[in-house]
Design an enzyme around this catalytic site. Sequence first.
Site, PDB file in Angstrom:
ATOM      1  N   SER A 135       0.855  -1.183   0.000  1.00 37.29           N
ATOM      2  CA  SER A 135       0.000   0.000   0.000  1.00 37.29           C
ATOM      3  C   SER A 135       0.887   1.227   0.000  1.00 37.29           C
ATOM      4  O   SER A 135       1.728   1.391   0.889  1.00 37.29           O
ATOM      5  CB  SER A 135      -0.881  -0.026   1.253  1.00 37.29           C
ATOM      6  OG  SER A 135      -1.579   1.191   1.399  1.00 37.29           O
ATOM      7  N   LYS A 161      -1.334  -1.102  -4.250  1.00 38.32           N
ATOM      8  CA  LYS A 161      -2.490  -0.264  -3.909  1.00 38.32           C
ATOM      9  C   LYS A 161      -2.005   1.160  -3.751  1.00 38.32           C
ATOM     10  O   LYS A 161      -0.958   1.384  -3.134  1.00 38.32           O
ATOM     11  CB  LYS A 161      -3.078  -0.799  -2.601  1.00 38.32           C
ATOM     12  CG  LYS A 161      -3.977   0.137  -1.818  1.00 38.32           C
ATOM     13  CD  LYS A 161      -4.690  -0.646  -0.720  1.00 38.32           C
ATOM     14  CE  LYS A 161      -4.669   0.076   0.609  1.00 38.32           C
ATOM     15  NZ  LYS A 161      -5.314  -0.710   1.678  1.00 38.32           N
ATOM     16  N   LYS A 163      -3.205   5.193  -2.611  1.00 34.37           N
ATOM     17  CA  LYS A 163      -4.228   5.965  -1.914  1.00 34.37           C
ATOM     18  C   LYS A 163      -4.718   7.078  -2.836  1.00 34.37           C
ATOM     19  O   LYS A 163      -3.917   7.670  -3.575  1.00 34.37           O
ATOM     20  CB  LYS A 163      -3.636   6.572  -0.636  1.00 34.37           C
ATOM     21  CG  LYS A 163      -3.217   5.527   0.397  1.00 34.37           C
ATOM     22  CD  LYS A 163      -4.416   4.885   1.075  1.00 34.37           C
ATOM     23  CE  LYS A 163      -3.974   3.970   2.210  1.00 34.37           C
ATOM     24  NZ  LYS A 163      -5.132   3.390   2.914  1.00 34.37           N
ATOM     25  N   ASP A 188      -7.409   2.994  -2.824  1.00 32.14           N
ATOM     26  CA  ASP A 188      -8.072   3.047  -1.518  1.00 32.14           C
ATOM     27  C   ASP A 188      -8.361   4.507  -1.179  1.00 32.14           C
ATOM     28  O   ASP A 188      -7.440   5.327  -1.130  1.00 32.14           O
ATOM     29  CB  ASP A 188      -7.160   2.425  -0.443  1.00 32.14           C
ATOM     30  CG  ASP A 188      -7.828   2.313   0.926  1.00 32.14           C
ATOM     31  OD1 ASP A 188      -9.000   2.710   1.058  1.00 32.14           O
ATOM     32  OD2 ASP A 188      -7.153   1.826   1.866  1.00 32.14           O
ATOM     33  N   GLU A 213     -11.251   0.484  -2.923  1.00 33.65           N
ATOM     34  CA  GLU A 213     -11.469   0.183  -1.501  1.00 33.65           C
ATOM     35  C   GLU A 213     -12.099   1.381  -0.792  1.00 33.65           C
ATOM     36  O   GLU A 213     -11.625   2.507  -0.926  1.00 33.65           O
ATOM     37  CB  GLU A 213     -10.109  -0.160  -0.870  1.00 33.65           C
ATOM     38  CG  GLU A 213     -10.169  -0.568   0.598  1.00 33.65           C
ATOM     39  CD  GLU A 213      -8.785  -0.935   1.141  1.00 33.65           C
ATOM     40  OE1 GLU A 213      -7.858  -1.146   0.337  1.00 33.65           O
ATOM     41  OE2 GLU A 213      -8.637  -0.985   2.364  1.00 33.65           O
ATOM     42  N   ASP A 238     -13.409  -1.870   3.703  1.00 32.40           N
ATOM     43  CA  ASP A 238     -12.440  -1.944   4.796  1.00 32.40           C
ATOM     44  C   ASP A 238     -13.164  -1.434   6.050  1.00 32.40           C
ATOM     45  O   ASP A 238     -13.771  -2.222   6.793  1.00 32.40           O
ATOM     46  CB  ASP A 238     -11.208  -1.092   4.408  1.00 32.40           C
ATOM     47  CG  ASP A 238     -10.165  -0.943   5.515  1.00 32.40           C
ATOM     48  OD1 ASP A 238     -10.399  -1.415   6.637  1.00 32.40           O
ATOM     49  OD2 ASP A 238      -9.100  -0.335   5.263  1.00 32.40           O
ATOM     50  N   LYS A 262      -9.050  -6.929   8.550  1.00 31.55           N
ATOM     51  CA  LYS A 262      -7.979  -6.593   9.495  1.00 31.55           C
ATOM     52  C   LYS A 262      -8.451  -7.145  10.820  1.00 31.55           C
ATOM     53  O   LYS A 262      -9.547  -6.800  11.276  1.00 31.55           O
ATOM     54  CB  LYS A 262      -7.792  -5.074   9.602  1.00 31.55           C
ATOM     55  CG  LYS A 262      -7.315  -4.419   8.323  1.00 31.55           C
ATOM     56  CD  LYS A 262      -7.263  -2.909   8.456  1.00 31.55           C
ATOM     57  CE  LYS A 262      -6.828  -2.284   7.130  1.00 31.55           C
ATOM     58  NZ  LYS A 262      -7.000  -0.808   7.144  1.00 31.55           N
ATOM     59  N   GLY A 290      -3.611  -3.998   6.261  1.00 31.01           N
ATOM     60  CA  GLY A 290      -2.527  -3.699   7.199  1.00 31.01           C
ATOM     61  C   GLY A 290      -2.755  -2.361   7.858  1.00 31.01           C
ATOM     62  O   GLY A 290      -3.559  -1.544   7.382  1.00 31.01           O
TER      63      GLY A 290
HETATM   64  O1  OSB Z   1      -6.909   1.878   4.814  1.00 31.07           O
HETATM   65  O2  OSB Z   1      -5.755   0.138   4.557  1.00 31.07           O
HETATM   66  C1  OSB Z   1      -5.890   1.242   5.071  1.00 31.07           C
HETATM   67  C2  OSB Z   1      -2.733   2.221   7.008  1.00 31.07           C
HETATM   68  C3  OSB Z   1      -3.291   2.833   8.098  1.00 31.07           C
HETATM   69  C4  OSB Z   1      -4.651   2.952   8.184  1.00 31.07           C
HETATM   70  C5  OSB Z   1      -5.478   2.450   7.175  1.00 31.07           C
HETATM   71  C6  OSB Z   1      -4.926   1.815   6.066  1.00 31.07           C
HETATM   72  C7  OSB Z   1      -3.522   1.739   5.966  1.00 31.07           C
HETATM   73  C8  OSB Z   1      -2.824   1.170   4.825  1.00 31.07           C
HETATM   74  C9  OSB Z   1      -1.411   0.686   5.070  1.00 31.07           C
HETATM   75  O3  OSB Z   1      -3.279   1.160   3.695  1.00 31.07           O
HETATM   76  C10 OSB Z   1      -1.236  -0.783   4.918  1.00 31.07           C
HETATM   77  C11 OSB Z   1       0.105  -1.231   5.494  1.00 31.07           C
HETATM   78  O4  OSB Z   1       1.119  -1.094   4.829  1.00 31.07           O
HETATM   79  O5  OSB Z   1       0.116  -1.720   6.639  1.00 31.07           O
HETATM   80 MG    MG Z   2      -8.147   0.711   3.586  1.00 32.20          MG
END
Ligand code: OSB
Ligand code: MG
Length: 368
Positions: A135, A161, A163, A188, A213, A238, A262, A290
């Site tokens: 991500s 992924k 953002k 995402d 996402e 999520d 998660k 994550g």
């Molecule tokens: O939305 O998946 C998410 C990190 C912190 C809070 C929300 C998210 C994320 C990530 C990071 O996308 C995923 C990772 O590398 O752990």
């Molecule tokens: Mg997410």
Amino acid sequence: MKIERIELRGLELPLLQPFETSFGRTDLKRFLVLRVSADGLDGYGECVADPDPYYLPETNGTVHHVLRDFLVPLLLGLDLGHPRELWPAFGRVRGHEMAKACLEMAVWDLWARRAGLALHALLGGRSGRVQAGVSIGLQASPAALVERVAVEAAAGYRRVKIKIKPGHDIELVAAVRARFPELPLMVDANSAYTLDDVEHLRRLDEFGLTMIEQPLAWDDLVDHARLQRELRTPVCLDESIRSAADARRALDIGACRVVNVKVGRIGGFQSLIELHALCLARGVPLWCGGMLESGIGRLANVHLQTLPGFSLPGDTSASSRVFAEDLIDPPVTVDPDGTIAVPDGPGLGHAIVWPRVERVTRFVESWP
Ligand code: OSB
Ligand code: MG
């Protein structure tokens, strides 16, 4: 098994690079770790809460409060026949999934160590390898993002992924796609859009994304169902899924076609086992999200992805992408083929380097 002692630590670990999403930006990971002890053994749990309630409502402060005043006294009064008993025992406490999950994780780890089993074996998974994905946070420019994607793709990650947020979406996807036409790619939004953006989000359909996402509100299912009817791109939820029951409701009304899980967001491993069974029975693709976890939570994510319903690469990347020095030895590493080895030792399976934990500890509290 009766838990004899529970220790809570507040830790601080600097991130190698700031991580930016539609809800905020962070360069210091401030999180809670639990150690539970019984019969001369310890088990560890990492909490996914942040200091702020910008991803979901829980914070380190609410987790501390709910542990100290409700969950810890409850656990200390139990004589456990199996860690799966914790999820129903915690049922009287509504919500507070992150607090429940970190305490439950520590007990599952302890139970596995006591039985001489790897965590994946106790969860019903397998040994071997799991697929790694990555991500990538919002970057200063589309060009900088493309460079980051190039680095991760070269490292072997099987899916990338990125953002997005309003004003930083279509042009980012277009820039990455122009350079990587075949890369498995998804976006995402962390709840940054509304139904007023349907026409705009439809423009993402031309880029062959594996999914989008959590485009809409963190607590919504109904609007996501409406959006999914308007998009060819599969919607993945999520934030909106905080239990197996939420996943069932979401699938029943067509709010998503893919589920991100998660363990901290849905209240723990027993809740995960129930959600996983549901998705497997309905043929719904599942992947592991994550929360920039340190090695303790990261290893837990590696183990749980060995359950058969995890058909897609998740967000578990190498420790070294995130931290200069992880709390575990060896750290989580990703091979050039984009896979992670599943540890076979007892519990989480890698050593927790206690002097490192102590060096980054900001407070300790223990019970009884
Ligand atoms: O939305 O998946 C998410 C990190 C912190 C809070 C929300 C998210 C994320 C990530 C990071 O996308 C995923 C990772 O590398 O752990
Ligand atoms: Mg997410």
